[in-house]
Write an enzyme that holds these catalytic residues in place. Structure first.
Site, mmCIF file in Angstrom:
data_model
loop_
_atom_site.group_PDB
_atom_site.id
_atom_site.type_symbol
_atom_site.label_atom_id
_atom_site.label_comp_id
_atom_site.label_asym_id
_atom_site.label_seq_id
_atom_site.Cartn_x
_atom_site.Cartn_y
_atom_site.Cartn_z
ATOM 1 N N GLY A 1 10.648 0.183 0.442
ATOM 2 C CA GLY A 1 9.633 0.782 1.309
ATOM 3 C C GLY A 1 8.405 1.229 0.554
ATOM 4 N N ASP A 2 8.594 1.742 -0.648
ATOM 5 C CA ASP A 2 7.464 2.140 -1.486
ATOM 6 C C ASP A 2 6.567 0.940 -1.770
ATOM 7 O OD1 ASP A 2 6.004 3.951 -3.365
ATOM 8 O OD2 ASP A 2 6.837 2.565 -4.854
ATOM 9 N N ALA A 3 7.169 -0.186 -2.127
ATOM 10 C CA ALA A 3 6.389 -1.383 -2.439
ATOM 11 C C ALA A 3 5.678 -1.925 -1.201
ATOM 12 C CB ALA A 3 7.298 -2.453 -3.035
#
Length: 129
Positions: free
Chosen positions: A24-26
């Site tokens: 999700g961060d990416a």
């Protein structure tokens, strides 16, 4: 020759919250950067993207969409907030919330990209910057 991103062949239900948050961060980072590219000078890209891709920015986005989430999505957020990576920062509430948000983004990227797009548009207020 064109470059095609690989299609994930994993079951999102079987992934840990930490793995979902990592993905999700990416995804969120790329989403924000692609969105601001058109309107921002190169020298300002990093500064502007950091207002969204930060624990503060992600916590605000989560606050904006919480009432729109299904019970399953709220469960993913809760799992992310209780994950090992979220808790390694002690009681930093913003970091904990941002990890829950990242887990949701990772989960929806794997399971329902249309829903993800809807929630990201609702959660982000580009005009506020």
């Amino acid at each position: 020759m064109s470059c095609v991103f690989p299609v994930p062949t994993v079951n999102a239900e079987e992934l840990s919250s930490d793995t979902l948050a990592y993905l999700g961060d990416a995804v969120y980072n790329l989403y924000v950067k692609l969105h601001i590219l058109k309107d921002v000078k190169a020298r300002d890209l990093h500064k502007l993207s950091n207002t969204y891709v930060s624990r503060e920015g992600q916590s605000k986005a989560l606050d904006r969409i919480m009432t729109l989430l299904t019970e399953k999505e709220r469960d993913i957020v809760r799992r992310g907030m209780n994950s090992k990576s979220a808790r390694k920062h002690g009681n930093d509430r913003l970091y904990i919330k941002s990890t829950g948000f990242e887990a949701l983004v990772g989960y929806l990227y794997l399971t329902d990209r249309e829903r993800l797009g809807f929630l990201l548009k609702e959660g982000l207020r580009w005009e506020e910057v």
